[in-house]
Scaffold this active site. Structure first.
Site, PDB file in Angstrom:
ATOM      1  N   LYS A  13      38.116  38.288  38.663  1.00  0.00           N
ATOM      2  CA  LYS A  13      36.924  38.366  39.550  1.00  0.00           C
ATOM      3  C   LYS A  13      37.936  38.261  40.890  1.00  0.00           C
ATOM      4  O   LYS A  13      38.472  38.863  42.619  1.00  0.00           O
ATOM      5  CB  LYS A  13      36.130  37.735  39.937  1.00  0.00           C
ATOM      6  CG  LYS A  13      34.922  38.654  38.997  1.00  0.00           C
ATOM      7  CD  LYS A  13      33.584  37.516  39.522  1.00  0.00           C
ATOM      8  CE  LYS A  13      33.718  36.403  38.680  1.00  0.00           C
ATOM      9  NZ  LYS A  13      34.223  36.135  37.227  1.00  0.00           N
ATOM     10  N   ARG A  88      24.796  36.500  41.499  1.00  0.00           N
ATOM     11  CA  ARG A  88      24.936  36.154  40.414  1.00  0.00           C
ATOM     12  C   ARG A  88      23.831  36.504  39.665  1.00  0.00           C
ATOM     13  O   ARG A  88      23.468  36.356  38.498  1.00  0.00           O
ATOM     14  CB  ARG A  88      25.624  35.256  40.226  1.00  0.00           C
ATOM     15  CG  ARG A  88      27.314  34.788  39.758  1.00  0.00           C
ATOM     16  CD  ARG A  88      27.173  33.102  39.499  1.00  0.00           C
ATOM     17  NE  ARG A  88      28.614  32.781  38.936  1.00  0.00           N
ATOM     18  CZ  ARG A  88      29.585  32.894  39.235  1.00  0.00           C
ATOM     19  NH1 ARG A  88      29.685  32.901  40.081  1.00  0.00           N
ATOM     20  NH2 ARG A  88      30.538  32.143  37.971  1.00  0.00           N
ATOM     21  N   ARG A 127      44.796  29.594  33.004  1.00  0.00           N
ATOM     22  CA  ARG A 127      44.691  30.096  33.986  1.00  0.00           C
ATOM     23  C   ARG A 127      45.230  28.651  35.079  1.00  0.00           C
ATOM     24  O   ARG A 127      45.007  27.375  34.699  1.00  0.00           O
ATOM     25  CB  ARG A 127      43.635  30.006  34.284  1.00  0.00           C
ATOM     26  CG  ARG A 127      42.615  29.897  36.119  1.00  0.00           C
ATOM     27  CD  ARG A 127      41.951  30.747  36.345  1.00  0.00           C
ATOM     28  NE  ARG A 127      40.589  29.431  36.406  1.00  0.00           N
ATOM     29  CZ  ARG A 127      39.524  30.051  36.548  1.00  0.00           C
ATOM     30  NH1 ARG A 127      39.819  31.584  37.131  1.00  0.00           N
ATOM     31  NH2 ARG A 127      38.780  29.910  35.840  1.00  0.00           N
ATOM     32  N   ARG A 160      41.427  24.069  36.420  1.00  0.00           N
ATOM     33  CA  ARG A 160      40.296  23.847  37.065  1.00  0.00           C
ATOM     34  C   ARG A 160      39.024  22.937  36.103  1.00  0.00           C
ATOM     35  O   ARG A 160      39.614  22.884  34.419  1.00  0.00           O
ATOM     36  CB  ARG A 160      39.188  24.772  36.856  1.00  0.00           C
ATOM     37  CG  ARG A 160      39.149  25.215  38.465  1.00  0.00           C
ATOM     38  CD  ARG A 160      38.619  27.207  38.673  1.00  0.00           C
ATOM     39  NE  ARG A 160      37.435  27.109  37.922  1.00  0.00           N
ATOM     40  CZ  ARG A 160      36.848  27.933  38.059  1.00  0.00           C
ATOM     41  NH1 ARG A 160      37.187  29.391  38.977  1.00  0.00           N
ATOM     42  NH2 ARG A 160      35.576  28.403  37.618  1.00  0.00           N
ATOM     43  N   ARG A 171      29.795  28.788  30.529  1.00  0.00           N
ATOM     44  CA  ARG A 171      29.574  29.465  31.182  1.00  0.00           C
ATOM     45  C   ARG A 171      29.799  30.534  31.338  1.00  0.00           C
ATOM     46  O   ARG A 171      29.099  31.943  31.784  1.00  0.00           O
ATOM     47  CB  ARG A 171      31.001  29.316  31.997  1.00  0.00           C
ATOM     48  CG  ARG A 171      30.925  27.914  33.107  1.00  0.00           C
ATOM     49  CD  ARG A 171      32.703  27.518  33.505  1.00  0.00           C
ATOM     50  NE  ARG A 171      33.198  28.701  34.057  1.00  0.00           N
ATOM     51  CZ  ARG A 171      34.448  29.350  34.240  1.00  0.00           C
ATOM     52  NH1 ARG A 171      35.572  27.602  33.674  1.00  0.00           N
ATOM     53  NH2 ARG A 171      34.711  29.653  35.073  1.00  0.00           N
TER      54      ARG A 171
HETATM   55  P1  AP5 Z   1      40.015  35.102  37.795  1.00  0.00           P
HETATM   56  O1  AP5 Z   1      41.316  36.168  38.342  1.00  0.00           O
HETATM   57  O2  AP5 Z   1      40.657  33.612  38.014  1.00  0.00           O
HETATM   58  O3  AP5 Z   1      38.976  35.906  37.186  1.00  0.00           O
HETATM   59  P2  AP5 Z   1      37.984  34.854  37.541  1.00  0.00           P
HETATM   60  O4  AP5 Z   1      36.607  36.668  37.009  1.00  0.00           O
HETATM   61  O5  AP5 Z   1      37.940  35.047  38.280  1.00  0.00           O
HETATM   62  O6  AP5 Z   1      37.462  33.546  36.853  1.00  0.00           O
HETATM   63  P3  AP5 Z   1      36.385  32.162  37.103  1.00  0.00           P
HETATM   64  O7  AP5 Z   1      36.295  31.808  36.215  1.00  0.00           O
HETATM   65  O8  AP5 Z   1      36.780  32.525  38.900  1.00  0.00           O
HETATM   66  O9  AP5 Z   1      35.178  32.998  37.577  1.00  0.00           O
HETATM   67  P4  AP5 Z   1      33.415  31.857  37.746  1.00  0.00           P
HETATM   68  O10 AP5 Z   1      32.899  32.771  37.628  1.00  0.00           O
HETATM   69  O11 AP5 Z   1      33.707  31.245  36.233  1.00  0.00           O
HETATM   70  O12 AP5 Z   1      34.345  31.200  38.447  1.00  0.00           O
HETATM   71  P5  AP5 Z   1      33.483  31.300  39.491  1.00  0.00           P
HETATM   72  O13 AP5 Z   1      34.567  30.198  40.398  1.00  0.00           O
HETATM   73  O14 AP5 Z   1      32.960  31.956  40.521  1.00  0.00           O
HETATM   74  O15 AP5 Z   1      41.530  35.182  36.386  1.00  0.00           O
HETATM   75  C1  AP5 Z   1      41.338  34.052  34.862  1.00  0.00           C
HETATM   76  C2  AP5 Z   1      42.814  33.721  34.499  1.00  0.00           C
HETATM   77  O16 AP5 Z   1      43.205  35.696  33.900  1.00  0.00           O
HETATM   78  C3  AP5 Z   1      43.994  33.981  35.331  1.00  0.00           C
HETATM   79  O17 AP5 Z   1      44.645  33.283  35.405  1.00  0.00           O
HETATM   80  C4  AP5 Z   1      44.436  35.734  36.005  1.00  0.00           C
HETATM   81  O18 AP5 Z   1      46.073  35.197  36.380  1.00  0.00           O
HETATM   82  C5  AP5 Z   1      44.502  35.962  34.627  1.00  0.00           C
HETATM   83  N1  AP5 Z   1      44.072  37.582  34.582  1.00  0.00           N
HETATM   84  C6  AP5 Z   1      43.272  38.013  35.433  1.00  0.00           C
HETATM   85  N2  AP5 Z   1      43.287  39.391  35.298  1.00  0.00           N
HETATM   86  C7  AP5 Z   1      43.809  39.635  34.107  1.00  0.00           C
HETATM   87  C8  AP5 Z   1      44.891  41.270  33.637  1.00  0.00           C
HETATM   88  N3  AP5 Z   1      44.330  41.797  33.961  1.00  0.00           N
HETATM   89  N4  AP5 Z   1      45.223  40.715  33.210  1.00  0.00           N
HETATM   90  C9  AP5 Z   1      45.797  39.684  32.371  1.00  0.00           C
HETATM   91  N5  AP5 Z   1      45.210  38.175  33.013  1.00  0.00           N
HETATM   92  C10 AP5 Z   1      44.701  38.308  34.162  1.00  0.00           C
HETATM   93  O19 AP5 Z   1      32.602  29.577  39.658  1.00  0.00           O
HETATM   94  C11 AP5 Z   1      32.207  28.495  39.629  1.00  0.00           C
HETATM   95  C12 AP5 Z   1      31.526  27.729  39.275  1.00  0.00           C
HETATM   96  O20 AP5 Z   1      30.602  27.898  40.849  1.00  0.00           O
HETATM   97  C13 AP5 Z   1      29.816  28.493  38.572  1.00  0.00           C
HETATM   98  O21 AP5 Z   1      30.055  28.119  37.433  1.00  0.00           O
HETATM   99  C14 AP5 Z   1      29.077  27.966  38.915  1.00  0.00           C
HETATM  100  O22 AP5 Z   1      28.150  26.543  38.746  1.00  0.00           O
HETATM  101  C15 AP5 Z   1      29.249  27.542  40.464  1.00  0.00           C
HETATM  102  N6  AP5 Z   1      28.878  29.261  41.202  1.00  0.00           N
HETATM  103  C16 AP5 Z   1      29.933  29.905  41.608  1.00  0.00           C
HETATM  104  N7  AP5 Z   1      29.376  30.872  42.511  1.00  0.00           N
HETATM  105  C17 AP5 Z   1      27.925  30.878  42.110  1.00  0.00           C
HETATM  106  C18 AP5 Z   1      26.314  31.667  42.627  1.00  0.00           C
HETATM  107  N8  AP5 Z   1      26.417  32.807  43.344  1.00  0.00           N
HETATM  108  N9  AP5 Z   1      25.462  31.038  42.961  1.00  0.00           N
HETATM  109  C19 AP5 Z   1      25.813  29.746  41.733  1.00  0.00           C
HETATM  110  N10 AP5 Z   1      25.776  28.827  41.201  1.00  0.00           N
HETATM  111  C20 AP5 Z   1      27.835  29.508  41.656  1.00  0.00           C
HETATM  112 MG    MG Z   2      37.394  33.395  39.924  1.00  0.00          MG
END
Ligand code: AP5
Ligand code: MG
Ligand code: ZN
Length: 217
Positions: A13, A88, A127, A160, A171
């Site tokens: 994402k 979400r 990552r 992270r 997660r």
């Molecule tokens: P990356 O682009 O970083 O993936 P991502 O989908 O952004 O993954 P996240 O871990 O950030 O998602 P998440 O939903 O768990 O975390 P968030 O921060 O939103 O890519 C991942 C890796 O793969 C990278 O190393 C990248 O280089 C590589 N990659 C990407 N595409 C690739 C490809 N095509 N091929 C090869 N490699 C690739 O949320 C964190 C926490 O915050 C949650 O657990 C929750 O506690 C809280 N939170 C956030 N939003 C909310 C909400 N709306 N409501 C309640 N709690 C929330």
């Molecule tokens: Mg992310």
């Protein structure tokens, strides 16, 4: 244009929202990044969010909703934005729609980046993120030009704390139990675009760009 990026942890994402933001000029708004920034600044929201994030659970809806709606009301979102990690839950999706509709706006498309579980785990374990601008890298698939340093701003790269094996499992479970069911909300409105996220980064980006172009014509 208001676009939502949906997908499991590690689906890409953040990576894809960054690319799309550069192509469209729309701001990339990531709820997780906002929580991590709030924690770095030791605000009340940040300290509260940490308890949930460390366990891999969702932060309570009311907290996430207030934070994002506040951000989306900034003038830089006047022409739209790219939302990453929000909504979400169904409650979040409905709150977002209500807030946008008050200004005669709405969600145009929700992009669901689909990636098999085994690949997600590999992506999260390799990552690294920029401490300054939050740009994601991967030790194998998207390494920085200079080890440990952000290509864009020179910031230090870090891992992270919720990318540990245990928390990643939690997660993923939370995504399938609480976020997956929400996809139907956008599907029923004919707004859901499904993209194969297991391909390489630029190929996924090209698929998203062409699907969005086709959708808004
Ligand atoms: P990356 O682009 O970083 O993936 P991502 O989908 O952004 O993954 P996240 O871990 O950030 O998602 P998440 O939903 O768990 O975390 P968030 O921060 O939103 O890519 C991942 C890796 O793969 C990278 O190393 C990248 O280089 C590589 N990659 C990407 N595409 C690739 C490809 N095509 N091929 C090869 N490699 C690739 O949320 C964190 C926490 O915050 C949650 O657990 C929750 O506690 C809280 N939170 C956030 N939003 C909310 C909400 N709306 N409501 C309640 N709690 C929330
Ligand atoms: Mg992310
Ligand atoms: Zn950086």
């Amino acid at each position: 244009m208001h676009v939502i990026m949906l997908g499991a942890p590690g689906a890409g994402k953040g990576t894809q929202a960054e690319i799309l933001s550069q192509q469209t000029g729309l701001p990339h708004i990531a709820s997780g990044d906002l929580f991590r920034q709030a924690l770095a600044e030791r605000t009340e929201i940040g300290l509260l969010a940490r308890e949930y994030m460390d366990r891999g659970e969702l932060v309570p809806d009311e907290v996430a909703i207030v934070m994002i709606l506040d951000r989306v009301s900034n003038p830089d979102c006047e022409a739209g934005c790219l939302l990453d990690g929000f909504p979400r839950t169904l409650q979040q999706a409905e709150a977002l729609d209500r807030a946008l509709s008050e200004h005669g706006k709405g969600i145009d498309k929700a992009v669901y980046i689909e990636v098999p579980d085994d690949i997600l785990v590999k992506r999260l374990s390799g990552r690294r993120l920029c401490r300054v601008c939050q740009r994601p890298y991967h030790l194998l698939s998207a390494p920085p030009k200079a080890p440990g340093k952000c290509d864009r701003c020179g910031g230090e790269l870090f891992q992270r704390s919720d990318d540990s094996e245990e928390t990643v499992k939690e997660r993923l479970g939370v995504f399938f139990a609480q976020t997956m069911p929400m996809l139907g909300y956008y599907e029923r409105q004919d707004k859901l675009i499904r993209v194969d996220g297991s391909r390489e980064i630029q190929a996924v980006a090209a698929d998203i760009a062409s699907a969005l172009r086709a959708a808004i014509q």
